[in-house]
Design an enzyme around this catalytic site. Sequence first.
Site, short mmCIF file in Angstrom:
data_model
loop_
_atom_site.label_atom_id
_atom_site.label_comp_id
_atom_site.label_asym_id
_atom_site.label_seq_id
_atom_site.Cartn_x
_atom_site.Cartn_y
_atom_site.Cartn_z
N GLU A 275 18.93 -42.56 -2.10
CA GLU A 275 17.64 -43.15 -1.65
C GLU A 275 17.57 -44.17 -2.47
O GLU A 275 16.95 -45.38 -1.81
CB GLU A 275 16.83 -42.14 -1.88
CG GLU A 275 16.70 -40.80 -1.21
CD GLU A 275 16.40 -41.00 0.44
OE1 GLU A 275 16.06 -42.07 0.80
OE2 GLU A 275 16.48 -40.04 1.10
N ARG A 279 16.84 -48.11 -0.41
CA ARG A 279 15.67 -48.49 -0.52
C ARG A 279 15.49 -49.54 -1.81
O ARG A 279 14.79 -50.66 -1.49
CB ARG A 279 14.59 -47.21 -0.79
CG ARG A 279 14.64 -46.32 0.19
CD ARG A 279 13.52 -45.28 0.06
NE ARG A 279 13.85 -44.01 0.70
CZ ARG A 279 12.97 -43.24 1.19
NH1 ARG A 279 11.66 -43.58 1.26
NH2 ARG A 279 13.39 -42.17 1.88
N ASP A 408 24.25 -38.27 9.34
CA ASP A 408 23.90 -39.37 10.16
C ASP A 408 24.42 -40.78 9.80
O ASP A 408 25.04 -41.38 10.46
CB ASP A 408 22.39 -39.38 10.66
CG ASP A 408 21.57 -39.44 9.07
OD1 ASP A 408 22.05 -39.25 8.21
OD2 ASP A 408 20.29 -39.45 9.18
N GLU A 544 13.58 -44.29 13.37
CA GLU A 544 14.71 -44.15 14.40
C GLU A 544 14.57 -44.77 15.57
O GLU A 544 15.43 -45.48 16.27
CB GLU A 544 15.62 -42.87 14.05
CG GLU A 544 15.90 -42.79 12.95
CD GLU A 544 15.33 -42.55 11.81
OE1 GLU A 544 13.92 -41.72 12.19
OE2 GLU A 544 15.57 -42.41 10.63
N THR A 633 20.82 -49.03 6.20
CA THR A 633 20.16 -48.00 6.74
C THR A 633 18.59 -47.70 6.64
O THR A 633 17.88 -47.00 7.23
CB THR A 633 20.82 -46.55 6.73
OG1 THR A 633 20.56 -45.48 7.49
CG2 THR A 633 20.59 -46.10 5.10
C1 DMJ Z 1 15.32 -43.75 5.84
O1 DMJ Z 1 15.30 -43.58 4.29
C2 DMJ Z 1 16.66 -44.22 6.42
O2 DMJ Z 1 16.60 -44.63 7.46
C3 DMJ Z 1 17.73 -43.03 6.17
O3 DMJ Z 1 18.80 -43.52 6.68
C4 DMJ Z 1 17.18 -41.78 7.08
N1 DMJ Z 1 15.76 -41.43 6.52
C5 DMJ Z 1 14.97 -42.46 6.45
C6 DMJ Z 1 14.02 -42.82 7.62
O4 DMJ Z 1 13.87 -41.66 8.67
#
Ligand code: DMJ
Length: 644
Positions: A275, A279, A408, A544, A633
């Site tokens: 995370e 981020r 995912d 998403e 992501t």
């Molecule tokens: C985000 O932190 C990222 O997109 C991650 O890959 C999945 N979860 C959240 C958004 O839903």
Amino acid sequence: MYPPPPPAPHRDFVSVTLSLGGSCDSRQGWRRRSCWRKWKQLSRLQRNMALFLLALLAVCGFLVYLNVAEQWRALSSSRAEERVRPAKAPVLPAPRKADAAPRDFPERPPQRPGKQFLRGPPNLQIRAPPGGQRRESTPGDALQGDVPRTVISWRGAVIEPEQGTELPSRPVEAPTRLPEPGPGIRNTAPPNERQKGVIAAFLHAWKGYRRFAWGHDELKPVSKSFSEWFGLGLTLVDALDTMWILGLKSEFQEARNWVSQKLHFDKDVEVNLFESTIRILGGLLSAYHLSGDSLFLRKAEDFGHRLLPAFKTPSKVPYSDVNIGTGVARPPRWTSDSTVAEVTSIQLEFRELSRLTGIKAFREAAEEVSRHIHSLSGKKDGLVPMFINTHSGLFTHLGVFTLGARADSYYEYLLKQWIQGGKKETQLLDDYLRAIQGVRTHLLRRSEPSKLTFVGELAHGHFSAKMDHLVCFLPGTLALGVHHGLPADHMELALLLMETCYQMNRQMETGLSPEIAHFNLHPKPGYRDVQVKPSDRHNLLRPETVESLFYLYRLTRDPKYQDWGWEILQSFNQHTRVPSGGYSSINNVQDVQRPQPRDKMESFFLGETLKYLYLLFSEDHGLLSLDTHVFNTEAHPLPIWPSA
Ligand code: DMJ
């Protein structure tokens, strides 16, 4: 004559005996009569106390049950069959016009904020002190630099920064060099009406964060407060590049000053490797590329060094958590496993950090994981299990396959690393192509009655018609692959899945997708395609669906994708907007009267959701072109490496 019986002696003590056997044992009838006689012999006070104790036990038992059930749900991804609730007609009204006024939450919401569902160990969540609005630190403070610097550990204790935090040793190999930043974004046409709608939403969200949560991780918009996860200004860092892209220069500058003066990583705090990489590291790298401001790269490099101890495991598969002050890393408290998506979705960021700084250790640590997983057994036609053990390096919980939570972004990063590196690393491409074929073979089904194509899950050979909203990254990723030369039938699948993800939103009363949808596999009168269990009907402001809409519009130019995105933005405005500032995740996407705000604005709402919406509405396809950039992501654009 006998004398009258003496008055009953006054009792100055209470004695309650609860016997589960003993004198009231063998024969049923006798036992019932005997127990009843004993009960009658008790004083009123004794009986009341016994009843009170029983009631107390019942309440405790119920609370324990709730707690255990919730933890079980979180850990098992709700696999147990529950009663499902079909999505009910009427669904959404017809799409509204661009100028429809957003309807706020009432200033004081009629219901209490819903229960918080915590990520990770509960004590990672540091809460603001009670009392509503909190004057902790404000942007003005950041600019003046007049607030004494204290830090908050993950346990919630305020500590002095000097306190015994031995920094991870810094490698001496290469001096940091600051190359020219990437192409950034060109000055383009002024924002159109829909983009202005996104800017207004961003500014509203930012207003809440700035007033009530400045410098903290996440805004709690309903209680006008904040929560901490890592204590690193998560929302602010996640939103930096969005501000740059939306042209919010003064907001960006103010946030940049906070990063310069207040964002320090010499703290005794534990962060989640994945995370914080996607981020914070991703956010800083992207801010550096867009602005060219070397401050962000210096911060990124410092942070990257502090994450590296996570990779020091027997298998080199990283631990989930690392203390950026002490350099101590560990797996989650309940297991020595890491999540497959987490250990395979940090490579874009570490590779880019390595390229920018010249420090090989970043790239080597991350790519070692990729290589290891590439050669690991336990996959099913390219599909990976959800967990991996950091000691043995082997997959665990074998036989369960999903494109949703915990797996995912493994698939997403196979493709995106291949693109980032100039399409030379064929091993990544092979794994991606094999996995998409595995999805087709094992996970694709069509729902009834509308025959929506969806991606389900497989558990030990048993198919489950369950699809997380998280899976809605897939249509965009498939389309991106086709743009970079992958087979055209991937685009056919992308278009079908995009329709499904849209319907996951549209078939809900609020127009917002639940966290998890169940698809109806058999024609049943009165049933819709998308069904929702009570425990799954929350919406966390996730990106998403709009992420994939952005890719699909960029690559097809079909305006319906922009219209769908506009509907979703309006639904966010109608059902999640808090008047005093900010947006809140909600508990029930099927109840327009009582969506039940959860009192939390996730950082990805600013980092991802609003950014993708803004890009979706842009007609300038050179803006962060898919030929020059790849989004991590968390929607942070990074440059595709210039070919060597
Ligand atoms: C985000 O932190 C990222 O997109 C991650 O890959 C999945 N979860 C959240 C958004 O839903």
